[in-house]
Design an enzyme around this catalytic site. Structure first.
Site, PDB file in Angstrom:
ATOM      1  N   PRO A 123       0.825  -1.217   0.000  1.00  0.00           N
ATOM      2  CA  PRO A 123       0.000   0.000   0.000  1.00  0.00           C
ATOM      3  C   PRO A 123       0.853   1.258   0.000  1.00  0.00           C
ATOM      4  O   PRO A 123       1.996   1.254   0.477  1.00  0.00           O
ATOM      5  CB  PRO A 123      -0.795  -0.123   1.304  1.00  0.00           C
ATOM      6  CG  PRO A 123       0.123  -0.881   2.214  1.00  0.00           C
ATOM      7  CD  PRO A 123       0.855  -1.860   1.325  1.00  0.00           C
ATOM      8  N   THR A 125       0.587   3.790   1.845  1.00  0.00           N
ATOM      9  CA  THR A 125       0.808   4.336   3.184  1.00  0.00           C
ATOM     10  C   THR A 125       1.868   3.589   3.980  1.00  0.00           C
ATOM     11  O   THR A 125       2.306   4.066   5.018  1.00  0.00           O
ATOM     12  CB  THR A 125      -0.512   4.318   3.977  1.00  0.00           C
ATOM     13  OG1 THR A 125      -1.098   3.014   3.880  1.00  0.00           O
ATOM     14  CG2 THR A 125      -1.484   5.349   3.425  1.00  0.00           C
ATOM     15  N   ASN A 126       2.275   2.405   3.512  1.00  0.00           N
ATOM     16  CA  ASN A 126       3.320   1.643   4.210  1.00  0.00           C
ATOM     17  C   ASN A 126       4.340   1.097   3.210  1.00  0.00           C
ATOM     18  O   ASN A 126       4.556  -0.109   3.130  1.00  0.00           O
ATOM     19  CB  ASN A 126       2.707   0.478   4.998  1.00  0.00           C
ATOM     20  CG  ASN A 126       2.203   0.894   6.364  1.00  0.00           C
ATOM     21  OD1 ASN A 126       2.795   1.757   7.022  1.00  0.00           O
ATOM     22  ND2 ASN A 126       1.119   0.295   6.804  1.00  0.00           N
ATOM     23  N   GLY A 204      -6.586  -1.490  -0.909  1.00  0.00           N
ATOM     24  CA  GLY A 204      -7.992  -1.135  -0.980  1.00  0.00           C
ATOM     25  C   GLY A 204      -8.885  -2.308  -1.328  1.00  0.00           C
ATOM     26  O   GLY A 204      -8.434  -3.402  -1.676  1.00  0.00           O
ATOM     27  N   GLY A 222      -9.482  -6.449   4.822  1.00  0.00           N
ATOM     28  CA  GLY A 222     -10.716  -5.703   4.602  1.00  0.00           C
ATOM     29  C   GLY A 222     -10.593  -4.245   5.019  1.00  0.00           C
ATOM     30  O   GLY A 222      -9.634  -3.840   5.677  1.00  0.00           O
ATOM     31  N   CYS A 255      -6.238   1.873   8.575  1.00  0.00           N
ATOM     32  CA  CYS A 255      -7.619   1.419   8.751  1.00  0.00           C
ATOM     33  C   CYS A 255      -7.995   1.287  10.225  1.00  0.00           C
ATOM     34  O   CYS A 255      -9.171   1.171  10.551  1.00  0.00           O
ATOM     35  CB  CYS A 255      -7.816   0.063   8.073  1.00  0.00           C
ATOM     36  SG  CYS A 255      -7.573   0.091   6.293  1.00  0.00           S
ATOM     37  N   GLU A 345     -15.544   5.282   7.180  1.00  0.00           N
ATOM     38  CA  GLU A 345     -14.103   5.395   7.371  1.00  0.00           C
ATOM     39  C   GLU A 345     -13.619   6.769   6.898  1.00  0.00           C
ATOM     40  O   GLU A 345     -14.023   7.254   5.849  1.00  0.00           O
ATOM     41  CB  GLU A 345     -13.382   4.286   6.617  1.00  0.00           C
ATOM     42  CG  GLU A 345     -11.901   4.200   6.935  1.00  0.00           C
ATOM     43  CD  GLU A 345     -11.228   3.021   6.261  1.00  0.00           C
ATOM     44  OE1 GLU A 345     -10.285   2.455   6.846  1.00  0.00           O
ATOM     45  OE2 GLU A 345     -11.644   2.648   5.138  1.00  0.00           O
ATOM     46  N   LEU A 426      -4.092  -7.301   8.509  1.00  0.00           N
ATOM     47  CA  LEU A 426      -5.148  -7.704   9.433  1.00  0.00           C
ATOM     48  C   LEU A 426      -6.292  -8.380   8.684  1.00  0.00           C
ATOM     49  O   LEU A 426      -7.069  -7.726   7.995  1.00  0.00           O
ATOM     50  CB  LEU A 426      -5.677  -6.479  10.193  1.00  0.00           C
ATOM     51  CG  LEU A 426      -4.640  -5.699  10.999  1.00  0.00           C
ATOM     52  CD1 LEU A 426      -5.265  -4.442  11.589  1.00  0.00           C
ATOM     53  CD2 LEU A 426      -4.043  -6.558  12.102  1.00  0.00           C
TER      54      LEU A 426
END
Length: 476
Positions: A123, A125-126, A204, A222, A255, A345, A426
């Site tokens: 992703p 973000t990481n 996503g 998810g 998330c 979210e 997760l």
């Protein structure tokens, strides 16, 4: 956010060649790492983990990732290097070569085998944490990995993987145990997943769905919509501080960042004051409407321009200003449901607060309604010293993990002061369209061979098995 961006629908010749070469190298590396013993793979895990997670290197990767993507907070993202240490801790404490478990009373012995070639979708973000965490578990399980980075942070992911490749080479291991694609696109990522032995999709909803439809066994993640219940027994100061820590971590990009607080009417005002004391800015109704217009479009779709940004920047884009010392923005929830986007979210430095009145069951009803909007299977939590309330939430919540009196985004993927397996992925169970409702960790990177020996007969009588339903006359 989606892990990849829209590109041509077919692979270019250059992309096809890169993918073919990557798999050729991966198969050769796999044939070598499969022969390594436990001591060897443990040392390699230590080598790659240190190469990335030492402060000097991770600070460089953090700055590089934020500059490249325009997302995230340098200070809190730096702390993610400790998650790499946690993943290494968990990996080193487990067996992954040869016999990994024996159950004498059942005559069972379990042997670990590699899963094979893993495709890992990274992703935006990481771009550093995900490759490092995945690499540790994969090497421990004697797998090889081909990473597909997000185009918005692909240079950072490539550099992270390159650092780990150099660490492998210094240890005399094939660098191609870890590879990173350079010409990524949607078709290329899909082709990668289709050809791999196992797909890990951290990203996503569309990417996770694509992973599950690739025909390859896959672990997906998810969507989140982290919601915390704060009852009348809560330590308000603790709850407010932890909510701030969770919401502001990497500018709320994760998330697991607290999105909704469901607060007892008995302590609502005190909790609101405590949130302001911890750096919250309470938006008025006019400001809330302006925020709504820049976070979601008219169809309720999340706008990327306000994801994972500082609250001052968020307010500025919305058309107002907040003091420089404010760390996050708080809005009063105006209802729960698809037509109320603040109950979904946020993925930024904003949270919604809701007041529940009377019985704790009312809080549970609000929680259930929020997860109908989004985030089923992911995470929720509670600030309470009432064990019955904690128990009732555990029975009712459609999530895979519940944090008790902990900052959600710093706890649910594993922390040094809880027992959750360390991870950056997760699983959200069937609620979130995932195959597992666990933190994806070492056991998910391995195949297991069960060897069974005979044991004394373990066959209860029919009377024991069927109880009062058993009728011997019907069995003659």
């Amino acid at each position: 956010m989606s892990s990849i961006e829209t590109k041509p629908k077919t692979l270019t010749e250059e992309q096809q060649q890169e993918l073919d070469l990557a798999f050729e190298k991966a198969r050769k590396a796999l044939a070598i790492i499969e022969t390594y013993d436990q001591e060897r793979v443990d040392r390699l895990c230590q080598a790659v983990a240190w190469a990335v997670s030492n402060k000097k290197t991770f600070e460089r990767l953090t700055d590089m990732g934020i500059e490249e993507s325009g997302l995230g907070d340098p200070e809190s993202r730096m702390n993610k290097r400790f998650k790499i240490r946690g993943i290494l801790r968990d990996a080193l404490r487990q067996k992954s070569v040869g016999i990994i478990e024996e159950i004498p009373e059942k005559g069972i012995v379990k042997y670990a085998k590699p899963a094979g070639i893993i495709s890992s979708i990274v992703p935006t973000t990481n771009p550093d944490l995900t490759p490092a965490g995945t690499a540790i578990y994969a090497i421990k399980a004697r797998d090889v990995v081909i990473f597909s980075p997000h185009p918005r942070a692909k240079k950072t992911s490539y550099e992270t993987v390159q650092i780990m490749r150099e660490a492998l080479e210094r240890e005399g291991a094939p660098a191609d145990i870890l590879q990173c694609l350079t010409n990524v696109s949607i078709p290329m990522t899909k082709a990668l997943m289709e050809r791999a032995d196992l797909a890990l999709a951290t990203g996503g909803k569309d990417m996770v769905k694509s992973a599950y439809s690739s025909g390859t066994p896959a672990y997906g993640v998810g969507a989140g919509n982290s919601t915390m219940i704060i009852d009348e027994t809560a330590d308000v100061a603790q709850a407010a501080k932890n909510s701030m820590l969770s919401k502001t971590s990497d500018f709320g990009s994760g998330c697991s960042a607290d999105g909704n607080l469901i607060i007892s009417d008995q302590i609502f005002d005190d909790m609101q004051d405590a949130l302001v004391k911890e750096g919250g800015y309470l938006a008025n109704e006019e400001e809330k409407e302006k925020l709504r217009n820049v976070i979601w479009d008219k169809d309720g779709k999340r706008l990327p321009s306000t994801v994972a940004i500082a609250p001052q920047q968020l307010a500025e884009i919305a058309g107002f200003s907040i003091p420089e010392d404010r760390k996050f923005i708080v809005v009063h929830g105006d209802g729960i449901g698809k037509e109320h986007p603040f109950s979904g979210e946020k993925l930024t430095t904003l949270m919604a607060v809701y007041k529940y009145e009377g019985e704790f069951e009312n809080a549970l009803d609000m929680m259930r309604a929020i997860y109908e909007v989004g985030g089923k299977g992911h995470s929720c939590g509670i600030y309470s010293y009432d064990d019955d309330h904690i128990h009732r939430l555990a029975l009712a919540a459609p999530v895979s993990r519940i944090m008790v009196r902990q900052p959600q985004s710093k706890a649910n993927a594993g922390a040094f002061d809880n027992g959750m397996p360390m991870t950056s992925s997760l699983g959200c169970g069937t609620w979130g369209g995932n195959i597992v409702s666990e933190n994806v960790n070492l056991k998910h990177y391995m195949n297991t061979t069960w060897v069974s020996r005979q044991i004394p007969v373990d066959r209860p009588s029919d009377e024991e098995l069927f109880g009062e339903f058993y009728d011997p006359e019907l069995d003659n």
